[in-house]
Design a protein around this motif. Structure first.
Motif, PDB file in Angstrom:
ATOM      1  N   LEU A 157       0.844  -1.191   0.172  1.00 44.75           N
ATOM      2  CA  LEU A 157      -0.146  -0.039  -0.162  1.00 44.75           C
ATOM      3  C   LEU A 157       0.888   1.208   0.085  1.00 44.75           C
ATOM      4  O   LEU A 157       0.416   2.240  -0.390  1.00 44.75           O
ATOM      5  N   ALA A 179      -6.259  -5.187  -6.326  1.00 49.37           N
ATOM      6  CA  ALA A 179      -6.834  -3.991  -5.920  1.00 49.37           C
ATOM      7  C   ALA A 179      -8.306  -4.144  -6.300  1.00 49.37           C
ATOM      8  O   ALA A 179      -9.285  -3.469  -5.515  1.00 49.37           O
ATOM      9  N   TYR A 183     -11.796  -4.065  -3.818  1.00 50.24           N
ATOM     10  CA  TYR A 183     -12.475  -2.820  -3.789  1.00 50.24           C
ATOM     11  C   TYR A 183     -14.055  -3.555  -4.089  1.00 50.24           C
ATOM     12  O   TYR A 183     -15.128  -3.165  -3.540  1.00 50.24           O
ATOM     13  N   ASN A 217      -7.544   1.338   4.986  1.00 52.89           N
ATOM     14  CA  ASN A 217      -6.319   1.305   4.137  1.00 52.89           C
ATOM     15  C   ASN A 217      -5.305   2.246   4.682  1.00 52.89           C
ATOM     16  O   ASN A 217      -4.087   1.989   4.503  1.00 52.89           O
TER      17      ASN A 217
END
Lengths: 249, 249
Positions: A157, A179, A183, A217
């Motif tokens: 990240l 990713a 999501y 995150n």
């Protein structure tokens, strides 16, 4: 569906494709060419080494751990293979027996953590449970993954991956695929909450997902294992905050 | 108080030091040596150039803009001054007339955006208003700042600054001071909500602040100006989500 990729094919084979989660993925393929099983690293390793040897596997793990620590301390760009070798009190040539380049080493560092986190999130998203419970479980899992793979997910990240400047298109596609899957797993939970009437959004589902994801995150910038509270409990606390808000009754 | 730094002294001189915001800052100094006004850049600029010339100021601004774009595209480490020069169709020597190094150029890129955002957040935190209204206003301001300074704040948050490997201790101290002031401004709003009974937290004030900040800080990874919704309205939506939660009624 993005079933043209290996990841896509595996997903199609393994998953209940009629579930809300998969229906929700965009119809247009992002032209992913992701590979996970047979990478260049894998081929090289198989050609050169006795991969079943305990010594080989332990040594390989030690190199990945040292690289993860070096990348986290210095950032990807500023880290040289010599820095990783120095941590292990060895030389660069010894590392090349296991990994062909800094880039391949980086990929190995993050692959395990990223893949595990994504698969956790998808498994939770597909469960037959209320959206509130799923979001809480997903947040517990993501924070737990930060903790158990520390500093792997932090490295992923922290970096600006996938990068348009990387020469490794397969890797970029693989990273984008993670990713995206992560999501859409969280997004599907939020969409379920909206559809069932238990969630009420002020922004679009997409923007809400971005805000929701931000709480966990962003943790890659400050979370370190070993604090007073377990990572999973921090995740649960964030889920409670997102679900119920700060305002008292 | 950290009044030994120039920033600290200015803050002490300008601020209502008896407010809850300032009382809440930790008593132990973080040994900051931040400087803002008279940097090496500033001294060099003053010595070599007619800083009042319109040409000089416009050219300088163009270099900072080109550097911001290059850093955002490639990351700080991978960007060379030659890349910035190429964007401007000039050579490195011409850049040196304005900036002494890549590091100084980076500092100039982020200083303006970071400082403005921090000062916004602090001004809002000190207002005489309910915590809910302040959080909403702060989120509007932070997202608005991302938009108006794009990609400056993105560059700052994307990088791993402050870095222990940077040679510029003054800059590291300055960046840490901004990060700290931003954090304490938001934290003081949340603490006010708790003290007044309008907020009910499930985690500590510190962890809650980290989760709250995540929603807007994570935006540096995905937000681009020019979308359907104004940045400020996205910020307001995130504030609403954090204040009232996703759960309906």
């Amino acid at each position: 569906m993005t079933a043209k990729t290996k990841i896509g094919k595996r997903r199609k084979a393994n998953a209940e494709t009629s579930s809300a989660f998969y229906q929700e993925r965009p119809k247009t393929s992002r032209k992913a060419t992701g590979t996970t099983a047979k990478t260049k690293i894998g081929k090289r390793r198989e050609a050169n080494a006795d991969v079943s040897s305990v010594f080989y596997q332990e040594r390989r793990k030690a190199i990945v751990d040292a690289a993860a620590a070096a990348f986290q301390e210095r950032g990807y760009e500023a880290t040289a293979l010599a820095d990783v070798a120095e941590k292990l009190k060895t030389d660069r040539a010894s590392l090349y027996y296991y990994f062909g380049s800094k880039e391949q080493l980086f990929q190995e560092v993050v692959r395990e953590g990223a893949q595990r986190t994504v698969e956790f999130a998808e498994a939770i998203a597909k469960k037959n449970a209320p959206a509130k419970a799923k979001l809480t479980e997903a947040f517990r899992a993501v924070m737990g993954s930060y903790s158990s793979t520390y500093p792997y997910m932090h490295v992923f990240l922290q970096g600006n991956f996938p990068s348009p400047h990387s020469s490794d298109d397969d890797w970029n596609a693989e990273a984008r695929e993670w990713a995206s899957r992560y999501y859409y797993a969280i997004r599907s939970i939020i969409q379920q909450g909206v559809d069932s009437g238990s969630f009420k959004l002020v922004l679009s589902v997409g923007l809400t997902t971005m805000g929701v994801l931000g709480t966990v995150n962003w943790a890659h910038r400050w979370f370190k294992p070993g604090g007073k509270l377990a990572a999973e409990d921090i995740g649960e606390g964030f889920a409670d905050m997102i679900l119920n808000g700060l305002v008292s009754s």
